[in-house]
Design a protein around this motif. Structure first.
Motif, mmCIF file in Angstrom:
data_model
loop_
_atom_site.group_PDB
_atom_site.id
_atom_site.type_symbol
_atom_site.label_atom_id
_atom_site.label_comp_id
_atom_site.label_asym_id
_atom_site.label_seq_id
_atom_site.Cartn_x
_atom_site.Cartn_y
_atom_site.Cartn_z
ATOM 1 N N ALA A 1 17.494 50.464 41.670
ATOM 2 C CA ALA A 1 17.312 49.128 41.873
ATOM 3 C C ALA A 1 17.512 48.832 43.388
ATOM 4 O O ALA A 1 17.013 47.819 44.032
ATOM 5 N N SER A 2 18.084 49.719 44.271
ATOM 6 C CA SER A 2 18.285 49.431 45.597
ATOM 7 C C SER A 2 18.023 50.742 46.393
ATOM 8 O O SER A 2 18.185 51.823 46.137
ATOM 9 N N LYS A 3 17.948 50.308 47.642
ATOM 10 C CA LYS A 3 17.542 51.660 48.503
ATOM 11 C C LYS A 3 18.859 52.116 49.250
ATOM 12 O O LYS A 3 19.960 51.509 49.275
ATOM 13 N N GLY A 4 18.843 53.287 49.728
ATOM 14 C CA GLY A 4 20.107 54.075 50.295
ATOM 15 C C GLY A 4 20.370 55.377 49.539
ATOM 16 O O GLY A 4 19.449 55.985 48.738
ATOM 17 N N ASN A 5 21.343 56.070 49.914
ATOM 18 C CA ASN A 5 21.752 57.378 49.497
ATOM 19 C C ASN A 5 22.261 57.018 48.028
ATOM 20 O O ASN A 5 22.822 56.101 47.806
ATOM 21 N N LEU A 6 21.754 58.153 47.216
ATOM 22 C CA LEU A 6 22.328 58.100 45.849
ATOM 23 C C LEU A 6 22.875 59.594 45.358
ATOM 24 O O LEU A 6 22.251 60.686 45.831
ATOM 25 N N PHE A 7 24.166 59.559 45.147
ATOM 26 C CA PHE A 7 24.739 60.615 44.750
ATOM 27 C C PHE A 7 24.924 60.647 43.145
ATOM 28 O O PHE A 7 25.806 60.011 42.570
#
Length: 294
Positions: free
Chosen positions: A146-152
């Motif tokens: 749903a959103s941009k960025g780092n995903l852990f």
């Protein structure tokens, strides 16, 4: 042959252990998995047995129960003239969304293109109005969210890219599951990863629990009474393809739609189903929603 089809959507509310009956890699009691993908599943025979048990405990009319699920094996063997198959055809419970730990929130619902394409093919076969969505190529180090960025996710760090597909898929699943889980939760937590990343998570992100047996007199662990058991976590989403035929019972004129409605009525008032083992410790409870095809 005229048939009527449906999808049975299962959302696990407690850990689910559908055992494979063998020991694998140090796990004494692993869960059932597809042999070619190693994705968790529940074999159709286990699902059908759980549905039959639910009908029995809800005191369904014995004649209706036999028409839906077929006669007991012993009765069928002893009365060949009266033996017949049940009118309800039950497929495997296939994994659709796997809950995985994440640093960004308490968990994410993770799926992959291979699972989604199979889900849409199954829905098409069952006459469900689910147009396949356009899936872009996903890099092994990336994900759609749903959103941009780092995903852990567990030990993986992925680069999440926002995509309208997430909202569209969340809307599809919300309609099928009747808001369990809700569309807003799905939009926030839904993640689509590369097939290989999902396969790793499906093999390694399930729960492994140690169990022991205590000697009642000494209150110590019994000898050789330690074993490890695998479970599918709560919040997992699975689906079961269902098809109803006309009743196969001699003399019955019931048509496929009537047989499928008879089954659907079983879950309308109390939409929960206990599936797999360890019922006495509260395991295997799923919210069950039946969505009929056209």
């Amino acid at each position: 042959m005229t048939t009527q089809s449906a999808l049975l959507m299962l959302s696990t509310e407690t850990p689910l252990h559908a055992g494979a009956g063998q020991s694998v890699a140090g796990i004494d009691l692993p869960i059932q998995r597809e042999v070619h993908t190693q994705w968790p599943c529940v074999y159709g025979s286990a699902v059908k047995g759980a549905l039959r048990a639910r009908a029995f405990h809800d005191k369904m009319d014995n004649g209706d129960l036999i028409e839906l699920f077929g006669p007991e094996h012993a009765a069928a063997a002893g009365e060949r003239d009266n033996s017949h198959a049940g009118a309800l055809l039950v497929g495997d419970a296939r994994l659709l969304l796997l809950p995985v730990r994440s640093l960004q929130s308490c968990f994410k619902w993770v799926t992959c293109p291979a699972i989604l394409r199979r889900f849409w093919r199954d829905a098409e076969r069952l006459g469900m109005p689910l147009p396949p969505l356009q899936l872009p190529a996903i890099d092994p180090t990336g994900a759609l969210a749903a959103s941009k960025g780092n995903l852990f996710l567990e030990e993986f760090r992925l680069e999440a890219e926002p995509n309208a597909l997430i909202e569209q898929l969340a809307s599809q699943l919300d309609a099928l599951c009747q808001s369990t889980p809700a569309a807003d939760d799905l939009k926030e937590r839904l993640v689509i990863v590369h097939d290989d990343i999902f396969s790793f998570l499906a093999r390694n992100a399930t729960a492994i629990n140690a169990h022991i047996a205590i000697d009642a007199a000494s209150k110590t662990v019994k000898d050789t009474a330690l074993w490890y058991e695998e479970t599918l976590p709560p919040e997992s989403l699975l689906y079961v393809p269902l098809t109803a035929t006309a009743s196969r019972r001699k003399g019955s004129q019931r048509q496929p739609g009537e047989m499928l409605n008879l089954f659907s009525g079983l879950l309308q008032q109390r939409p929960w189903l206990q599936l797999g083992g360890n019922e006495t410790t509260g395991m295997g409870w799923c919210r069950a929603i039946v969505k009929q095809g056209q």
